[in-house]
Design an enzyme around this catalytic site. Structure first.
Site, PDB file in Angstrom:
ATOM      1  N   LYS A   1       0.998  -1.370   0.056  1.00 57.40           N
ATOM      2  CA  LYS A   1      -0.089  -0.188  -0.107  1.00 57.40           C
ATOM      3  C   LYS A   1       0.781   1.221  -0.075  1.00 57.40           C
ATOM      4  O   LYS A   1       0.362   2.447  -0.557  1.00 57.40           O
ATOM      5  CB  LYS A   1      -0.936   0.038   1.192  1.00 57.40           C
ATOM      6  CG  LYS A   1      -2.241  -1.050   1.094  1.00 57.40           C
ATOM      7  CD  LYS A   1      -3.071  -1.049   2.277  1.00 57.40           C
ATOM      8  CE  LYS A   1      -4.162  -2.273   2.193  1.00 57.40           C
ATOM      9  NZ  LYS A   1      -5.137  -2.109   3.195  1.00 57.40           N
TER      10      LYS A   1
ATOM     11  N   LYS B   1     -15.050  -4.819  -2.526  1.00 58.77           N
ATOM     12  CA  LYS B   1     -15.442  -3.624  -2.422  1.00 58.77           C
ATOM     13  C   LYS B   1     -14.748  -2.728  -3.180  1.00 58.77           C
ATOM     14  O   LYS B   1     -15.386  -1.581  -3.849  1.00 58.77           O
ATOM     15  CB  LYS B   1     -15.569  -3.134  -0.935  1.00 58.77           C
ATOM     16  CG  LYS B   1     -14.215  -3.072  -0.204  1.00 58.77           C
ATOM     17  CD  LYS B   1     -14.480  -2.709   1.204  1.00 58.77           C
ATOM     18  CE  LYS B   1     -13.289  -2.378   1.966  1.00 58.77           C
ATOM     19  NZ  LYS B   1     -12.543  -3.812   2.186  1.00 58.77           N
TER      20      LYS B   1
ATOM     21  N   LYS C   1     -10.436 -11.506  -6.721  1.00 58.37           N
ATOM     22  CA  LYS C   1     -11.547 -11.712  -5.691  1.00 58.37           C
ATOM     23  C   LYS C   1     -12.463 -10.620  -5.691  1.00 58.37           C
ATOM     24  O   LYS C   1     -12.361  -9.543  -6.133  1.00 58.37           O
ATOM     25  CB  LYS C   1     -10.746 -12.174  -4.472  1.00 58.37           C
ATOM     26  CG  LYS C   1      -9.874 -13.158  -4.480  1.00 58.37           C
ATOM     27  CD  LYS C   1      -9.375 -13.293  -2.784  1.00 58.37           C
ATOM     28  CE  LYS C   1     -10.514 -13.655  -1.921  1.00 58.37           C
ATOM     29  NZ  LYS C   1      -9.749 -13.572  -0.678  1.00 58.37           N
TER      30      LYS C   1
END
Length: 351
Positions: free
Chosen positions: A130, A216, A213
């Site tokens: 990240k 959201k 996968k």
């Protein structure tokens, strides 16, 4: 945190008072849980209530490692709690609570942060990924400290086994290391948890990008099935799911990821074997599979959606349930934190 079948963990035995204890949670970072959350985690959580002492929480402290709108976060926290209950979590059988309402999580996290090396923290894969994506100047310190907070989430409740997805393996290893480090330095305090990783399970992929996968953060909402979606929206997305130019219905994730994903969803939602479903659709077209799958999914999710919306219509009652859960969680967490504080040398509170 958890997303696996717990049937193989029925032998878990912890320290005194912690036998058969399981804890898990999902971040309130979306307006609804999606089908992957439901089939990969929530369905299995419900099963654990029969054989384990279970704690399920909404990790809102973890959610703020990225910017959050305060009102959205409050609403999403209630939405997550409502869907836990609607999906089958029984607040009378399990302890259901919001992470930020149990201050011991953050308090223990600070102690563990002080015992974690900087290099050790920066080697965590999620932080590296990240921070590389966003740039270190834009990555908050909370992102670096995330694994230590997760360790505190676990160690506060002294479970021996922690069922998690394989992507959390590194965080569990850090949790084990911190527990052992503390025990070595200050004397036996924490149960050193074992990670239990899924061999098989419901792995649900994006309907439009079936090699990724379901998430959201999907590029298109058409790849998602949300629990709170209208049935007609769910049906439309399933019928529009990506397949391939062939016609044969068979399970082959490598060459037929789209069809294989639909078969996996069908098997998980109906609790049938994939081979049985493949046999039933021999000679039929993809359209037949999609129509039947849409009906199966909407039929399964409709009662969950209805119950969740009922709970959300009474936020005061939902908050009462969460307050009661936080009180029960603190009954376990408070003495653990007190022992930790005493051992590291903090003065006891007065009054």
């Amino acid at each position: 945190m958890l997303a696996t079948d717990l049937s193989k963990t029925a032998h878990l035995v912890g320290a005194s008072g912690t036998e058969h204890r399981v804890l898990s949670g999902m971040q309130p970072s979306a307006d609804s849980l999606h089908l992957g959350n439901y089939l990969g985690a929530l369905v299995n959580w419900v099963k654990t209530q029969q054989n384990f002492q279970t704690l399920f929480f909404i990790p809102d402290l973890h959610a703020i490692t990225v910017p959050q709108d305060p009102e959205n976060l409050r609403q999403r926290t209630r939405v997550a709690a409502a869907q836990y209950i609607a999906g089958g979590i029984d607040p009378e059988r399990s302890i259901l609570f919001v992470q930020s309402q149990v201050p011991e999580h953050a308090q223990l996290a600070w102690v563990l942060e002080c015992m974690t090396g900087f290099g050790e923290a920066t080697r965590m894969t999620q932080f590296k990924d990240k921070s590389a994506k966003e740039g270190t100047e834009h990555a908050g310190v909370g992102l670096l400290a995330y694994p230590m907070l997760m360790a505190a989430d676990i160690l506060l409740y002294q479970p021996q086994g922690v069922p998690v997805g394989d992507d959390q393996r590194q965080h569990i290893e850090l949790t084990r290391n911190l527990a052992q480090r503390f025990n070595s330095r200050y004397g036996e305090t924490f149960v050193v948890p074992n990670g239990f990783y899924p061999e098989t399970g419901a792995r649900i992929y994006d309907l439009q990008q079936p090699t990724k996968k379901m998430s959201k953060s999907a590029e298109s909402p058409n790849g998602l099935i949300n629990i709170l979606d209208q049935p007609k929206v769910i049906a439309k997305r399933i019928k529009s799911a990506v397949t391939d130019a062939q016609t044969e219905i068979r399970f082959d994730p490598e060459t037929k990821p789209g069809v294989s994903n639909l078969l996996s969803i069908f098997a998980a939602i109906t609790e049938c074997e994939i081979d049985e479903i493949v046999a039933e659709y021999q000679g039929k077209m993809y359209g037949h599979l999609k129509v039947d799958l849409a009906e199966a999914v909407t039929t399964r999710l409709q009662p969950v959606r209805t119950r969740a919306l009922e709970l959300l219509d009474d936020p005061a009652e939902l908050d009462r349930i969460l307050d009661a859960g936080a009180e029960k969680a603190r009954e376990i967490a408070t003495p653990v934190l007190a022992e930790v504080y005493a051992k590291v040398g903090f003065l006891p509170p007065r009054g």
